[in-house]
Design a protein around this motif. Sequence first.
Motif, PDB file in Angstrom:
ATOM      1  N   TYR A 137     -19.456 -14.529  -4.600  1.00 57.32           N
ATOM      2  CA  TYR A 137     -18.712 -13.858  -5.672  1.00 57.32           C
ATOM      3  C   TYR A 137     -17.414 -14.577  -5.991  1.00 57.32           C
ATOM      4  O   TYR A 137     -16.867 -15.319  -5.169  1.00 57.32           O
ATOM      5  N   GLY A 152     -13.720 -13.496  -8.368  1.00 59.18           N
ATOM      6  CA  GLY A 152     -13.044 -12.405  -9.078  1.00 59.18           C
ATOM      7  C   GLY A 152     -12.166 -12.916 -10.213  1.00 59.18           C
ATOM      8  O   GLY A 152     -11.611 -14.021 -10.151  1.00 59.18           O
ATOM      9  N   ASP A 154      -9.122 -11.256 -12.822  1.00 61.25           N
ATOM     10  CA  ASP A 154      -8.323 -10.080 -13.154  1.00 61.25           C
ATOM     11  C   ASP A 154      -8.207  -9.909 -14.670  1.00 61.25           C
ATOM     12  O   ASP A 154      -7.926 -10.888 -15.381  1.00 61.25           O
ATOM     13  N   LEU A 184     -16.755 -10.524 -10.253  1.00 62.84           N
ATOM     14  CA  LEU A 184     -16.017  -9.268 -10.082  1.00 62.84           C
ATOM     15  C   LEU A 184     -14.872  -9.242 -11.096  1.00 62.84           C
ATOM     16  O   LEU A 184     -14.089 -10.189 -11.174  1.00 62.84           O
ATOM     17  N   THR A 198      -7.433  -4.470  -9.240  1.00 66.75           N
ATOM     18  CA  THR A 198      -6.486  -5.538  -8.853  1.00 66.75           C
ATOM     19  C   THR A 198      -5.672  -6.049 -10.046  1.00 66.75           C
ATOM     20  O   THR A 198      -4.537  -6.495  -9.878  1.00 66.75           O
ATOM     21  N   ASP A 242      -1.747 -10.140  -8.866  1.00 61.31           N
ATOM     22  CA  ASP A 242      -1.805 -11.150  -7.802  1.00 61.31           C
ATOM     23  C   ASP A 242      -0.553 -12.027  -7.871  1.00 61.31           C
ATOM     24  O   ASP A 242      -0.296 -12.648  -8.906  1.00 61.31           O
ATOM     25  N   TYR A 300      -1.374  -6.967  -2.564  1.00 62.77           N
ATOM     26  CA  TYR A 300      -2.547  -7.445  -3.317  1.00 62.77           C
ATOM     27  C   TYR A 300      -3.632  -8.009  -2.405  1.00 62.77           C
ATOM     28  O   TYR A 300      -4.820  -7.717  -2.554  1.00 62.77           O
ATOM     29  N   GLN A 345      -7.921  -7.540  -2.362  1.00 63.05           N
ATOM     30  CA  GLN A 345      -8.930  -8.598  -2.554  1.00 63.05           C
ATOM     31  C   GLN A 345      -9.782  -8.738  -1.287  1.00 63.05           C
ATOM     32  O   GLN A 345     -10.984  -8.987  -1.359  1.00 63.05           O
ATOM     33  N   ASP A 384     -12.280  -5.921  -1.214  1.00 60.85           N
ATOM     34  CA  ASP A 384     -13.373  -6.176  -2.179  1.00 60.85           C
ATOM     35  C   ASP A 384     -14.487  -6.961  -1.506  1.00 60.85           C
ATOM     36  O   ASP A 384     -15.678  -6.669  -1.663  1.00 60.85           O
ATOM     37  N   GLN A 410     -17.122 -16.405  -0.963  1.00 66.06           N
ATOM     38  CA  GLN A 410     -16.215 -16.139  -2.082  1.00 66.06           C
ATOM     39  C   GLN A 410     -15.694 -17.468  -2.608  1.00 66.06           C
ATOM     40  O   GLN A 410     -15.324 -18.343  -1.823  1.00 66.06           O
ATOM     41  N   GLN A 438      -6.237 -19.462  -4.707  1.00 69.09           N
ATOM     42  CA  GLN A 438      -6.784 -18.237  -4.103  1.00 69.09           C
ATOM     43  C   GLN A 438      -7.020 -18.356  -2.594  1.00 69.09           C
ATOM     44  O   GLN A 438      -7.485 -17.414  -1.956  1.00 69.09           O
ATOM     45  N   ASN A 453      -5.583 -15.550  -0.279  1.00 69.83           N
ATOM     46  CA  ASN A 453      -6.296 -14.272  -0.377  1.00 69.83           C
ATOM     47  C   ASN A 453      -7.669 -14.358   0.290  1.00 69.83           C
ATOM     48  O   ASN A 453      -8.138 -13.403   0.915  1.00 69.83           O
TER      49      ASN A 453
HETATM   50  N1  LIG Z   1      -6.954 -12.655  -7.300  1.00 67.05           N
HETATM   51  C1  LIG Z   1      -7.789 -13.334  -8.251  1.00 67.05           C
HETATM   52  C2  LIG Z   1      -8.784 -12.435  -8.938  1.00 67.05           C
HETATM   53  C3  LIG Z   1      -9.621 -11.651  -7.949  1.00 67.05           C
HETATM   54  C4  LIG Z   1      -9.567 -10.265  -7.947  1.00 67.05           C
HETATM   55  C5  LIG Z   1     -10.295  -9.521  -7.004  1.00 67.05           C
HETATM   56  C6  LIG Z   1     -11.105 -10.202  -6.081  1.00 67.05           C
HETATM   57  O1  LIG Z   1     -11.819  -9.475  -5.158  1.00 67.05           O
HETATM   58  C7  LIG Z   1     -11.182 -11.573  -6.086  1.00 67.05           C
HETATM   59  C8  LIG Z   1     -10.408 -12.304  -7.020  1.00 67.05           C
HETATM   60  C9  LIG Z   1      -6.879 -14.021  -9.279  1.00 67.05           C
HETATM   61  O2  LIG Z   1      -5.872 -13.493  -9.597  1.00 67.05           O
HETATM   62  O3  LIG Z   1      -7.159 -15.051  -9.762  1.00 67.05           O
END
Ligand SMILES: N[C@@H](Cc1ccc(O)cc1)C(=O)O
Length: 460
Positions: free
Chosen positions: A60, A62, A64, A94, A99, A104, A205, A209, A212, A225, A231, A234
């Motif tokens: 996956y 993510g 936002d 995602l 989030t 972030d 934050y 994440q 998730d 991920q 990233q 995270n």
């Molecule tokens: N944090 C990521 C986006 C993201 C959000 C939730 C997640 O579980 C994973 C990734 C970004 O800002 O680019």
Amino acid sequence: MRFNAVALRSSNLKTIPRLSEDSKLNVMKLRDKGVLHDVFPSTAGGEITDLCNSSPQCVYAGFDPTAKSLHVGNLLVLMNLLHWQRGGHQAIALIGGATGRIGDPSGRNKEREEQNANVVEQNVISLSAQVQRIFKNHEKHLWKDKDNLKSILVVDNWEWYKNMNAVEFICGIGRNFRMGDMLSRVSVASRLSSEAGLSFTEFSYQIFQSYDWLHLLKKHNCRFQIGGSDQMGNIMSGHELITRVANKTVFGLTVPLITSESGDKFGKSMNNAVWLDPTMTSPFELYQFFIRTPDSQVEKLLNLLTFLSAGAVQDLLIKHTAKPEKRIAQEYLAEQVTLLVHGEEGLAAAKRATAVMYNKDLRVISEMDLNEIKSIFKGAPIVEILLQPGVTVQQAALAAKCFLNESDAVRIISAGGFYINNNRTQNPDEVLVQGLHMLHNDVSLLRVGKKNYWIVKWLK
Ligand SMILES: N[C@@H](Cc1ccc(O)cc1)C(=O)O
Ligand SMILES: Nc1ncnc2c1ncn2[C@@H]1O[C@H](COP(=O)(O)OP(=O)(O)OP(=O)(O)O)[C@@H](O)[C@H]1O
């Protein structure tokens, strides 16, 4: 706008072993293309290879919903998901309905403004549709293999937070995070030492994440991920949480960050995004953005943003270098990205617009409706003029307000600075002719100098 991709660090290459050609996901291909920046844990290359070879995996990434569209930087992450999908794996996109509201801090030097919940909700809808569209375009136009692809799964993390009990979350999940680790993340440390500081909201934050990933692991056995290299902090937090509570090994992969010439990350925060939504960056603008890629960047971008193998990129570059003025490499890059993002129709529109802007192809303009012409010549005044018999070049130019007064009109037209439908028109008294000056769609495109356009719609 131009951009550079941060080069693949050679130290990371060693951690990703080569795969045999028949492997499910040919990581070797990605590595050769410079698509992978880092792997976490750094020694996990062999294990990743074995897992990918043994059975389909789930991965996956993510995004936002802090804007109504994704941008070219995000496309690199989507490309990576597409590579996994091509390898027979399940890809999940995602969209961070939860989030996106928290914000972030990664790669940001100041706090984000609070997002309105309704706007975030709308953005979730448009990003989800955008991701689906890109995966559809890929399958329809760029996937020639007979094997079926596993459909992309698009999920919104608001789904699992909306009914979450705050006390249970802090007691059950928060307990697994150590303050020392959280404070050591670059995104946190850099902000703590800055004047802007960091709110508790953004500080928290990484917990969201991480959770998730745990959620997707439990629900879809999602062990991978991916994200941009910003990233990694995270992703490491998620890895730690899962190692503590789930007794499963999981892996993080990052892609290089695409940066502008000045070295800034291409994205929303830097206000330099090239959008994937056609109403924000038209297919023509996206196409032209890639046509303008400097020769020094084109190899990197062909590797990152097209499905050509590293060898095929080299072959294309040999052809390109023989006649660099033809921009064969840039054209291929622009075509592939526009096709992926906007489909065949978008690509055709981008090519039509290119022909209008850069060729004297009247046929193309006369086949367009007013909206398409407007979208190409953004900002050009649109003037409706009642068609009088015998109207001259000068009268048309003055009616459209191309010139301040008659003497300016005569002087500039006679000197060769005035064009109708991209053809220089030097006689102010020439009478306009239907089919030449006025196209079949009753539109004329007037231009003064190189870039000042007026669109005239003739009323009959
Ligand atoms: N944090 C990521 C986006 C993201 C959000 C939730 C997640 O579980 C994973 C990734 C970004 O800002 O680019
Ligand atoms: N320029 C870029 N190059 C490569 N990956 C990128 C780039 N910009 C964003 N990404 C990646 O896309 C994913 C989603 O990012 P996100 O939706 O937060 O967009 P963003 O542009 O980074 O947002 P913001 O600028 O608001 O932080 C993340 O994995 C992020 O690292």
